[in-house]
Motif scaffolding. Sequence first.
Motif, short mmCIF file in Angstrom:
data_model
loop_
_atom_site.label_atom_id
_atom_site.label_comp_id
_atom_site.label_asym_id
_atom_site.label_seq_id
_atom_site.Cartn_x
_atom_site.Cartn_y
_atom_site.Cartn_z
N THR A 180 29.44 42.11 34.48
CA THR A 180 30.35 43.26 34.44
C THR A 180 31.36 43.14 35.57
OG1 THR A 180 28.56 44.62 33.56
CG2 THR A 180 30.48 45.77 34.46
N ARG A 181 32.61 43.35 35.26
CA ARG A 181 33.65 43.37 36.30
C ARG A 181 34.03 44.81 36.56
NH1 ARG A 181 32.90 38.36 38.34
NH2 ARG A 181 33.54 36.70 36.90
N TYR A 182 34.24 45.14 37.83
CA TYR A 182 34.53 46.51 38.24
C TYR A 182 36.00 46.59 38.66
CZ TYR A 182 29.50 46.57 38.16
OH TYR A 182 28.18 46.45 37.74
N TYR A 183 36.79 47.27 37.84
CA TYR A 183 38.22 47.43 38.11
C TYR A 183 38.42 48.76 38.82
CZ TYR A 183 39.45 43.32 35.38
OH TYR A 183 39.58 42.03 34.93
N ILE A 184 39.13 48.69 39.95
CA ILE A 184 39.18 49.81 40.89
C ILE A 184 40.63 50.24 41.10
CG2 ILE A 184 38.63 50.51 43.25
CD1 ILE A 184 36.41 48.38 43.21
N PRO A 185 40.90 51.56 41.09
CA PRO A 185 42.27 52.03 41.36
C PRO A 185 42.78 51.54 42.71
CG PRO A 185 40.92 53.81 40.50
CD PRO A 185 39.98 52.67 40.78
N ARG A 186 44.04 51.21 42.78
CA ARG A 186 44.59 50.63 44.01
C ARG A 186 44.47 51.57 45.20
NH1 ARG A 186 49.36 46.34 42.85
NH2 ARG A 186 48.55 45.54 40.86
N VAL A 225 40.83 38.37 44.60
CA VAL A 225 41.16 39.66 44.00
C VAL A 225 42.21 39.42 42.91
CG1 VAL A 225 42.05 41.98 44.44
CG2 VAL A 225 40.77 40.77 46.21
N TRP A 226 42.09 40.16 41.81
CA TRP A 226 43.12 40.02 40.76
C TRP A 226 43.40 41.35 40.09
CZ3 TRP A 226 38.05 38.57 39.86
CH2 TRP A 226 37.44 39.15 38.74
N SER A 227 44.51 41.37 39.32
CA SER A 227 44.91 42.57 38.61
C SER A 227 45.77 42.18 37.42
CB SER A 227 45.70 43.50 39.54
OG SER A 227 46.13 44.67 38.86
N TYR A 228 45.74 42.99 36.37
CA TYR A 228 46.57 42.78 35.19
C TYR A 228 47.65 43.86 35.16
CZ TYR A 228 43.06 39.52 33.45
OH TYR A 228 42.21 38.45 33.30
N ALA A 229 48.88 43.45 35.42
CA ALA A 229 50.00 44.41 35.41
C ALA A 229 50.30 44.87 33.99
CB ALA A 229 51.23 43.79 36.04
N GLU A 230 50.18 43.96 33.02
CA GLU A 230 50.46 44.28 31.63
C GLU A 230 49.34 43.71 30.75
OE1 GLU A 230 54.33 42.83 30.68
OE2 GLU A 230 55.36 44.20 32.05
N PRO A 231 48.17 44.32 30.78
CA PRO A 231 47.06 43.78 29.99
C PRO A 231 47.30 43.94 28.50
CG PRO A 231 46.50 45.94 30.84
CD PRO A 231 47.82 45.55 31.47
N LEU A 232 46.56 43.17 27.71
CA LEU A 232 46.62 43.33 26.27
C LEU A 232 46.06 44.70 25.88
CD1 LEU A 232 45.50 39.76 25.16
CD2 LEU A 232 47.82 40.66 25.46
N ALA A 233 46.46 45.16 24.71
CA ALA A 233 46.13 46.53 24.30
C ALA A 233 44.64 46.79 24.28
CB ALA A 233 46.72 46.79 22.91
N ALA A 243 40.28 44.01 40.66
CA ALA A 243 38.90 43.54 40.50
C ALA A 243 38.61 42.43 41.49
CB ALA A 243 38.66 43.05 39.07
N PHE A 244 37.32 42.26 41.81
CA PHE A 244 36.86 41.25 42.75
C PHE A 244 35.84 40.35 42.05
CE2 PHE A 244 38.15 44.90 45.16
CZ PHE A 244 38.65 44.43 46.37
N TYR A 245 35.78 39.10 42.49
CA TYR A 245 34.75 38.20 41.96
C TYR A 245 33.38 38.64 42.48
CZ TYR A 245 37.80 34.71 39.82
OH TYR A 245 38.69 34.06 39.00
N ASN A 246 32.53 39.12 41.58
CA ASN A 246 31.16 39.49 41.97
C ASN A 246 30.44 38.31 42.61
OD1 ASN A 246 32.21 40.76 39.58
ND2 ASN A 246 30.24 41.78 39.26
N GLU A 247 30.84 37.08 42.22
CA GLU A 247 30.18 35.88 42.70
C GLU A 247 30.39 35.65 44.20
OE1 GLU A 247 31.68 35.07 38.45
OE2 GLU A 247 32.29 36.22 40.22
N ALA A 248 31.38 36.32 44.81
CA ALA A 248 31.75 35.99 46.18
C ALA A 248 31.88 37.20 47.10
CB ALA A 248 33.07 35.20 46.19
N VAL A 249 31.60 38.40 46.62
CA VAL A 249 31.65 39.61 47.45
C VAL A 249 30.35 40.38 47.27
CG1 VAL A 249 34.17 39.74 47.24
CG2 VAL A 249 32.72 41.05 45.66
N GLU A 250 30.18 41.39 48.10
CA GLU A 250 29.01 42.26 47.98
C GLU A 250 29.43 43.54 47.25
OE1 GLU A 250 26.23 41.04 48.72
OE2 GLU A 250 26.97 39.33 49.88
N ILE A 251 28.76 43.83 46.15
CA ILE A 251 29.06 45.03 45.37
C ILE A 251 27.85 45.94 45.37
CG2 ILE A 251 29.59 45.93 43.06
CD1 ILE A 251 31.30 43.51 42.55
N THR A 252 28.09 47.21 45.68
CA THR A 252 27.04 48.22 45.63
C THR A 252 27.39 49.21 44.53
OG1 THR A 252 26.62 48.00 48.00
CG2 THR A 252 25.81 50.00 46.93
#
Length: 271
Positions: A180-186, A225-233, A243-252
Motif C-alpha cells: 500500500t502506498r500512502y499519498y499525503i497532502p502537501r 518522494v514522488w507525486s502525480y500532478a496530472e494522474p490518470l482518471a 508519496a514515499f517509498y515504504n521500502e526506504a522510510v519508516e511509516i507508522t
Amino acid sequence: MPLFPNERNVRTTPEGLLWEPSERWVRGLKGDVTVVDSRHPVLVWEPDLPVPCYAFPREEVRTDLLRPAKNPTPGKHTGSQIFYDLAIDLEADGALVENAAWTFPAGDLADHIAFEWFWRWGTGLDHWYEEEEEIFIHPRDPHKRVDAMPSSRHVQVEIDGTVVADTHCPVLLFETGLPTRYYIPREDVRLDLFEPTDHRTGCPYKGTAQYWNWRGEGEVPRNIVWSYAEPLAAVAPVQGLVAFYNEAVEITLDGERLERPVTPFTASLKS
C-alpha cells in the motif's frame, strides 16, 4: 461454470510463457505510420517479468515494414531467435529501428509478432492505443487492480529520525503485487526538507510522476518522494499528493510501525 471465466483463458507454453486473447483494439505507431492495427491481440507474460506485452497476428501487422534483424539478440524474450528491424521511408531519411519486433519460439504463438514499447525500453514504436486511449510504458494487466481510496487513518513518515509527514487524511493506493502506498497532502509534508529533481517515471495505471531528493544527511536513496500532478482518471484522488517509498522510510500507521517491505524496487533503491 467458473466464477472468473476470463482467468480460464490463460494458457501456458512449454517455454514458460503465459498468454491469453484480448478483446481490445490495439494500434501501434512509429511517428505518423500505423505499424500495428489489431482487433485480435494476445497478451503474453514472460517468466520473471511482472508486466505483459502484446503479440499480434501477422495479418494485422505491417510486415512490409519489417526486415530480418541485422544484429539480432537471440535468447532475449524467452529464447526468441527471430528478430526484425523496423524500416520506414529509409530513402527519405526515415527511421530504422533495430530489433523492434520478434516472434516467440512457442508453437501456438508462431504466427504472432511482438513489439518493443518505446517508453518501456527506449526503442520500438512511439505510440500505443487501446481503443482511443493512449497507453504508456507497457500494456495494462487485466488481472491487476489499482484503487485510490481517501482515508482518515493516521500516517506518519520518518527519515533518519525526523518526522517528514504527519496526516489524518491520506489517500491509500492499493495496487496488486505492491505494498500500500500512502499519498499525503502537501500541507502535511515537510517539503522544505526535500529538493525537486529532473527524474520522471511513467505508469500505465497512474500517469507521469515527478520526484524529490532528501536534503539531509544519511544514506537515503535519491528520488525518495514522488507525486502525480496530472494522474490518470482511475487514480484521480492522488492528484498533487505526495508519496514515499515504504521500502526506504519508516511509516507508522495508526500508531503501529510498519515493516519495510521487500519489492522489485528494493534493489534499485540501494544502488
